[in-house]
Design a protein around this motif. Structure first.
Motif, PDB file in Angstrom:
ATOM      1  N   SER A 215      37.021 -25.893  13.141  1.00 17.68           N
ATOM      2  CA  SER A 215      35.856 -25.088  12.829  1.00 17.68           C
ATOM      3  C   SER A 215      36.236 -24.066  11.762  1.00 17.68           C
ATOM      4  O   SER A 215      37.348 -23.526  11.779  1.00 17.68           O
ATOM      5  N   PHE A 216      35.312 -23.802  10.837  1.00 15.82           N
ATOM      6  CA  PHE A 216      35.575 -22.853   9.761  1.00 15.82           C
ATOM      7  C   PHE A 216      34.319 -22.029   9.515  1.00 15.82           C
ATOM      8  O   PHE A 216      33.205 -22.528   9.621  1.00 15.82           O
ATOM      9  N   ASP A 217      34.519 -20.739   9.159  1.00 18.39           N
ATOM     10  CA  ASP A 217      33.405 -19.849   8.863  1.00 18.39           C
ATOM     11  C   ASP A 217      33.493 -19.425   7.403  1.00 18.39           C
ATOM     12  O   ASP A 217      34.456 -18.766   7.004  1.00 18.39           O
ATOM     13  N   PHE A 218      32.504 -19.819   6.598  1.00 17.23           N
ATOM     14  CA  PHE A 218      32.474 -19.416   5.197  1.00 17.23           C
ATOM     15  C   PHE A 218      32.088 -17.944   5.049  1.00 17.23           C
ATOM     16  O   PHE A 218      32.247 -17.358   3.984  1.00 17.23           O
ATOM     17  N   GLY A 219      31.553 -17.357   6.110  1.00 22.83           N
ATOM     18  CA  GLY A 219      31.092 -15.976   6.037  1.00 22.83           C
ATOM     19  C   GLY A 219      29.799 -15.902   5.239  1.00 22.83           C
ATOM     20  O   GLY A 219      28.998 -16.827   5.245  1.00 22.83           O
ATOM     21  N   LYS A 220      29.615 -14.783   4.503  1.00 22.40           N
ATOM     22  CA  LYS A 220      28.401 -14.614   3.697  1.00 22.40           C
ATOM     23  C   LYS A 220      28.574 -15.329   2.357  1.00 22.40           C
ATOM     24  O   LYS A 220      29.581 -15.131   1.673  1.00 22.40           O
ATOM     25  N   ILE A 221      27.585 -16.158   2.029  1.00 23.06           N
ATOM     26  CA  ILE A 221      27.560 -16.804   0.718  1.00 23.06           C
ATOM     27  C   ILE A 221      26.156 -16.668   0.143  1.00 23.06           C
ATOM     28  O   ILE A 221      25.198 -16.473   0.891  1.00 23.06           O
ATOM     29  N   LYS A 222      26.054 -16.741  -1.169  1.00 16.22           N
ATOM     30  CA  LYS A 222      24.738 -16.638  -1.813  1.00 16.22           C
ATOM     31  C   LYS A 222      24.027 -17.970  -1.762  1.00 16.22           C
ATOM     32  O   LYS A 222      24.649 -19.023  -1.917  1.00 16.22           O
ATOM     33  N   LYS A 223      22.702 -17.904  -1.550  1.00 15.83           N
ATOM     34  CA  LYS A 223      21.878 -19.114  -1.542  1.00 15.83           C
ATOM     35  C   LYS A 223      22.086 -19.844  -2.871  1.00 15.83           C
ATOM     36  O   LYS A 223      22.045 -19.243  -3.933  1.00 15.83           O
ATOM     37  N   GLY A 224      22.341 -21.139  -2.786  1.00 12.99           N
ATOM     38  CA  GLY A 224      22.585 -21.944  -3.983  1.00 12.99           C
ATOM     39  C   GLY A 224      24.060 -22.174  -4.250  1.00 12.99           C
ATOM     40  O   GLY A 224      24.422 -23.040  -5.038  1.00 12.99           O
TER      41      GLY A 224
END
Length: 168
Positions: free
Chosen positions: A75-84
């Protein structure tokens, strides 16, 4: 007059009951036909891509001798990313068994995730990779996605998951 209304009312009720029974019979007949056609034996093949039929998508069955694996993480968490944003993560898979590890397929849970994986046999003690590419264009907020890794291991498929918090 009351007698006529009573007869009409009873006729309508009776007609309604008969109609319901007829619908049920038609539904049961349709279900039986579906069940009968589904129970027709499928041709038996020995191809490694053959799979048992289940409620889910059919999974490839490996004819290779079984082995065991260890994952760096499942399992991995990318955290906050921008839409797109298009992001990716590499999951390391180590062959801890005595036979070569063969990853036959990686099936993502949706079209937003694209897999890459080690196609050659992974020898005992060696490492391979499964990379999941995620396109966040169609999502907002928290998402959780997965991909199933089909390989010659006892408990296949191996489920890899990731999460992301997609910001506008």
């Amino acid at each position: 007059m009351k007698k006529t209304l009573s007869i009409i009312a009873l006729s309508i009720i009776g007609f309604g009951l008969v109609s319901c029974k007829k619908e049920n019979k038609e539904t049961q007949s349709a279900e039986t036909a579906t069940t009968d056609s589904a129970s027709v034996a499928a041709p038996v093949t020995t191809d490694s891509a053959a799979a048992p039929v289940t409620g889910e998508t059919a999974a490839p069955v490996s004819n290779e001798p079984s082995t065991s694996v260890a994952l760096s993480e499942n399992s991995f968490d990318f955290g906050k990313i921008k839409k797109g944003d298009k992001v990716e993560h590499v999951y390391e898979i180590t062959n801890t068994g005595k036979n070569p590890l063969i990853i036959s397929e990686v099936k993502p849970g949706c079209g937003c995730t694209a897999p890459d994986f080690t196609k050659e046999p992974i020898m005992p003690g060696k490492k391979g990779k499964v990379t999941l590419h995620f396109d966040s264009s169609s999502f907002d907020g928290n998402v959780q996605k997965y991909a199933d890794v089909f390989a010659n291991v006892e408990k296949a498929p191996i489920r890899l998951t990731f999460t992301a918090n997609i910001q506008p």
